[in-house]
Design a protein around this motif. Structure first.
Motif, mmCIF file in Angstrom:
data_model
loop_
_atom_site.group_PDB
_atom_site.id
_atom_site.type_symbol
_atom_site.label_atom_id
_atom_site.label_comp_id
_atom_site.label_asym_id
_atom_site.label_seq_id
_atom_site.Cartn_x
_atom_site.Cartn_y
_atom_site.Cartn_z
ATOM 1 N N ALA A 25 29.977 138.280 106.672
ATOM 2 C CA ALA A 25 30.204 138.635 105.271
ATOM 3 C C ALA A 25 31.552 138.101 104.790
ATOM 4 C CB ALA A 25 30.146 140.158 105.113
ATOM 5 N N ALA A 26 32.556 138.161 105.662
ATOM 6 C CA ALA A 26 33.882 137.638 105.288
ATOM 7 C C ALA A 26 33.825 136.133 105.041
ATOM 8 C CB ALA A 26 34.888 137.959 106.402
ATOM 9 N N TRP A 27 33.107 135.403 105.911
ATOM 10 C CA TRP A 27 32.989 133.953 105.723
ATOM 11 C C TRP A 27 32.262 133.620 104.437
ATOM 12 C CZ3 TRP A 27 35.838 130.474 107.688
ATOM 13 C CH2 TRP A 27 36.378 130.621 108.957
ATOM 14 N N LEU A 28 31.250 134.429 104.111
ATOM 15 C CA LEU A 28 30.525 134.210 102.857
ATOM 16 C C LEU A 28 31.437 134.398 101.650
ATOM 17 C CD1 LEU A 28 27.108 135.962 103.632
ATOM 18 C CD2 LEU A 28 27.527 133.514 103.340
ATOM 19 N N LEU A 29 32.317 135.398 101.710
ATOM 20 C CA LEU A 29 33.264 135.629 100.616
ATOM 21 C C LEU A 29 34.233 134.473 100.477
ATOM 22 C CD1 LEU A 29 34.064 139.435 101.085
ATOM 23 C CD2 LEU A 29 32.751 138.377 99.221
ATOM 24 N N ILE A 30 34.725 133.952 101.626
ATOM 25 C CA ILE A 30 35.652 132.821 101.591
ATOM 26 C C ILE A 30 34.968 131.587 101.015
ATOM 27 C CG2 ILE A 30 36.957 131.214 103.043
ATOM 28 C CD1 ILE A 30 37.473 133.568 104.949
ATOM 29 N N ALA A 31 33.722 131.353 101.432
ATOM 30 C CA ALA A 31 32.980 130.192 100.924
ATOM 31 C C ALA A 31 32.767 130.298 99.419
ATOM 32 C CB ALA A 31 31.637 130.086 101.648
ATOM 33 N N ALA A 32 32.441 131.520 98.952
ATOM 34 C CA ALA A 32 32.245 131.716 97.515
ATOM 35 C C ALA A 32 33.532 131.468 96.746
ATOM 36 C CB ALA A 32 31.735 133.138 97.262
ATOM 37 N N ALA A 33 34.665 131.900 97.316
ATOM 38 C CA ALA A 33 35.956 131.696 96.652
ATOM 39 C C ALA A 33 36.298 130.213 96.574
ATOM 40 C CB ALA A 33 37.057 132.455 97.406
ATOM 41 N N LEU A 34 36.026 129.479 97.668
ATOM 42 C CA LEU A 34 36.309 128.043 97.658
ATOM 43 C C LEU A 34 35.420 127.318 96.667
ATOM 44 C CD1 LEU A 34 36.702 127.368 101.489
ATOM 45 C CD2 LEU A 34 38.512 127.393 99.760
ATOM 46 N N THR A 35 34.181 127.758 96.558
ATOM 47 C CA THR A 35 33.263 127.144 95.599
ATOM 48 C C THR A 35 33.717 127.381 94.173
ATOM 49 O OG1 THR A 35 31.450 127.496 97.154
ATOM 50 C CG2 THR A 35 30.843 127.001 94.871
ATOM 51 N N ALA A 36 34.310 128.551 93.928
ATOM 52 C CA ALA A 36 34.740 128.895 92.572
ATOM 53 C C ALA A 36 35.951 128.094 92.125
ATOM 54 C CB ALA A 36 35.058 130.390 92.495
ATOM 55 N N VAL A 37 36.725 127.560 93.102
ATOM 56 C CA VAL A 37 37.911 126.782 92.749
ATOM 57 C C VAL A 37 37.480 125.441 92.157
ATOM 58 C CG1 VAL A 37 39.963 125.631 93.625
ATOM 59 C CG2 VAL A 37 39.312 127.878 94.512
ATOM 60 N N GLN A 38 37.926 125.130 90.972
ATOM 61 C CA GLN A 38 37.576 123.887 90.309
ATOM 62 C C GLN A 38 38.732 122.908 90.429
ATOM 63 O OE1 GLN A 38 36.430 124.779 86.308
ATOM 64 N NE2 GLN A 38 34.516 125.727 86.914
ATOM 65 N N VAL A 39 38.460 121.741 90.997
ATOM 66 C CA VAL A 39 39.471 120.702 91.137
ATOM 67 C C VAL A 39 39.224 119.664 90.050
ATOM 68 C CG1 VAL A 39 40.426 118.938 92.642
ATOM 69 C CG2 VAL A 39 39.602 121.099 93.611
ATOM 70 N N SER A 40 40.183 119.514 89.163
ATOM 71 C CA SER A 40 40.029 118.539 88.093
ATOM 72 C C SER A 40 40.491 117.179 88.582
ATOM 73 C CB SER A 40 40.832 118.969 86.860
ATOM 74 O OG SER A 40 42.178 119.184 87.198
ATOM 75 N N ALA A 41 40.175 116.162 87.812
ATOM 76 C CA ALA A 41 40.467 114.795 88.233
ATOM 77 C C ALA A 41 41.528 114.174 87.348
ATOM 78 C CB ALA A 41 39.190 113.963 88.200
ATOM 79 N N VAL A 42 42.319 113.301 87.949
ATOM 80 C CA VAL A 42 43.289 112.502 87.206
ATOM 81 C C VAL A 42 42.571 111.255 86.704
ATOM 82 C CG1 VAL A 42 45.420 111.173 87.350
ATOM 83 C CG2 VAL A 42 45.220 113.330 88.584
ATOM 84 N N GLU A 43 42.761 110.942 85.439
ATOM 85 C CA GLU A 43 42.188 109.716 84.878
ATOM 86 C C GLU A 43 43.306 108.695 84.694
ATOM 87 O OE1 GLU A 43 39.692 108.045 81.000
ATOM 88 O OE2 GLU A 43 40.231 110.165 81.145
ATOM 89 N N VAL A 44 43.156 107.540 85.323
ATOM 90 C CA VAL A 44 44.159 106.487 85.267
ATOM 91 C C VAL A 44 43.699 105.406 84.293
ATOM 92 C CG1 VAL A 44 45.454 104.778 86.595
ATOM 93 C CG2 VAL A 44 44.813 106.958 87.650
ATOM 94 N N ILE A 45 44.601 104.996 83.399
ATOM 95 C CA ILE A 45 44.270 104.002 82.373
ATOM 96 C C ILE A 45 45.148 102.766 82.535
ATOM 97 C CG2 ILE A 45 44.063 103.533 79.894
ATOM 98 C CD1 ILE A 45 44.356 107.124 80.814
ATOM 99 N N THR A 46 44.510 101.611 82.700
ATOM 100 C CA THR A 46 45.216 100.335 82.798
ATOM 101 C C THR A 46 44.424 99.276 82.044
ATOM 102 O OG1 THR A 46 44.045 99.772 84.844
ATOM 103 C CG2 THR A 46 46.191 100.832 85.075
ATOM 104 N N PRO A 47 45.076 98.184 81.617
ATOM 105 C CA PRO A 47 44.311 97.074 81.043
ATOM 106 C C PRO A 47 43.496 96.397 82.141
ATOM 107 C CG PRO A 47 46.610 96.470 81.281
ATOM 108 C CD PRO A 47 46.528 97.932 81.597
ATOM 109 N N GLU A 48 42.371 95.804 81.771
ATOM 110 C CA GLU A 48 41.534 95.151 82.766
ATOM 111 C C GLU A 48 42.133 93.820 83.230
ATOM 112 O OE1 GLU A 48 37.579 94.714 81.363
ATOM 113 O OE2 GLU A 48 37.217 96.866 81.191
ATOM 114 N N GLU A 49 42.825 93.128 82.324
ATOM 115 C CA GLU A 49 43.311 91.792 82.644
ATOM 116 C C GLU A 49 44.608 91.506 81.900
ATOM 117 O OE1 GLU A 49 41.027 87.630 83.441
ATOM 118 O OE2 GLU A 49 40.732 88.502 81.460
#
Length: 216
Positions: A25-49
């Motif tokens: 049950a403890a492992w299930l709670l930890i897994a649920a907590a990790l699933t709930a954590v949302q990791v956002s992404a960095v968007e990198v912008i550069t010219p193509e050429e």
């Protein structure tokens, strides 16, 4: 007497099974907590050429977006893939206000930090660009917990002085596509108007009064 002892043994087994289920049950709670954590992404912008004149300084622009506050853990790394090569060379790292140029690299002593992480700018400048500097430059930014990143890539073309193209290829292509699209739309409108006029004439042809109004 035996029956109570047997019953007691059965109770002990049941109790043992309950305690064994607690770690699950403890492992299930930890897994649920990790699933709930949302990791956002960095968007990198550069010219193509980019086109750069031989012997001049080139600023390689790189900006990024991040939902997290820029912290001291934020970092920038640049790598280079020479024209025709299959591998990349890491040549610059920046973190916590300090630059760490790589050793034994093609750009040794020619790299300058030109960005500002607080303004989400990770640009660098390479001085005295040479023909051997042709290739793809990759900008990678990490801003924990934003660590999911698709690096930006710039294809740099070093050309002879006074031989820079009047317009970047991407700009020329965009103008050409826009012009063709606009002409196609205009032609379509004209054709529709002609067809509608012809249909109107055919529809009312034979009625003297209407024909007179339409100039037939």
């Amino acid at each position: 007497m035996r029956a109570p002892r047997g019953g007691g043994g059965g109770w002990k087994m049941a109790a043992g099974g309950g305690s064994a289920g607690r770690p699950c049950a403890a492992w299930l709670l930890i897994a649920a907590a990790l699933t709930a954590v949302q990791v956002s992404a960095v968007e990198v912008i550069t010219p193509e050429e980019m086109f750069v004149e031989n012997g001049t300084d080139a600023k390689l622009p790189c900006t990024f977006t991040s939902l997290e506050v820029i912290s001291s853990a934020a970092s920038v790394s640049w790598s280079f893939q020479p024209e025709g090569a299959a591998t990349r060379i890491s040549f610059f790292y920046y973190s916590n206000g300090k630059s760490y140029p790589g050793k034994d690299i093609p750009f040794k002593d020619r790299i300058t930090w030109a960005g500002d992480l607080n303004k989400k700018d990770a640009s660098i400048t390479i001085s005295n660009m040479q023909f051997r500097d042709n290739g793809t430059y990759i900008c990678d930014v990490k801003n924990p917990p934003d660590i999911v990143v698709k690096p930006g890539e710039i294809r740099v073309r070093v050309v002879e002085k006074d031989n820079l193209p009047a317009f970047p290829i991407a700009t020329v292509a965009g103008i050409a596509i826009g012009t063709v699209t606009g002409l196609s739309s205009l032609i379509s409108i004209v054709v529709c108007l002609v067809i509608r006029k012809n249909n109107s004439k055919k529809r009312y042809s034979g009625d003297p009064d209407i024909d007179a109004r339409l100039g037939m």
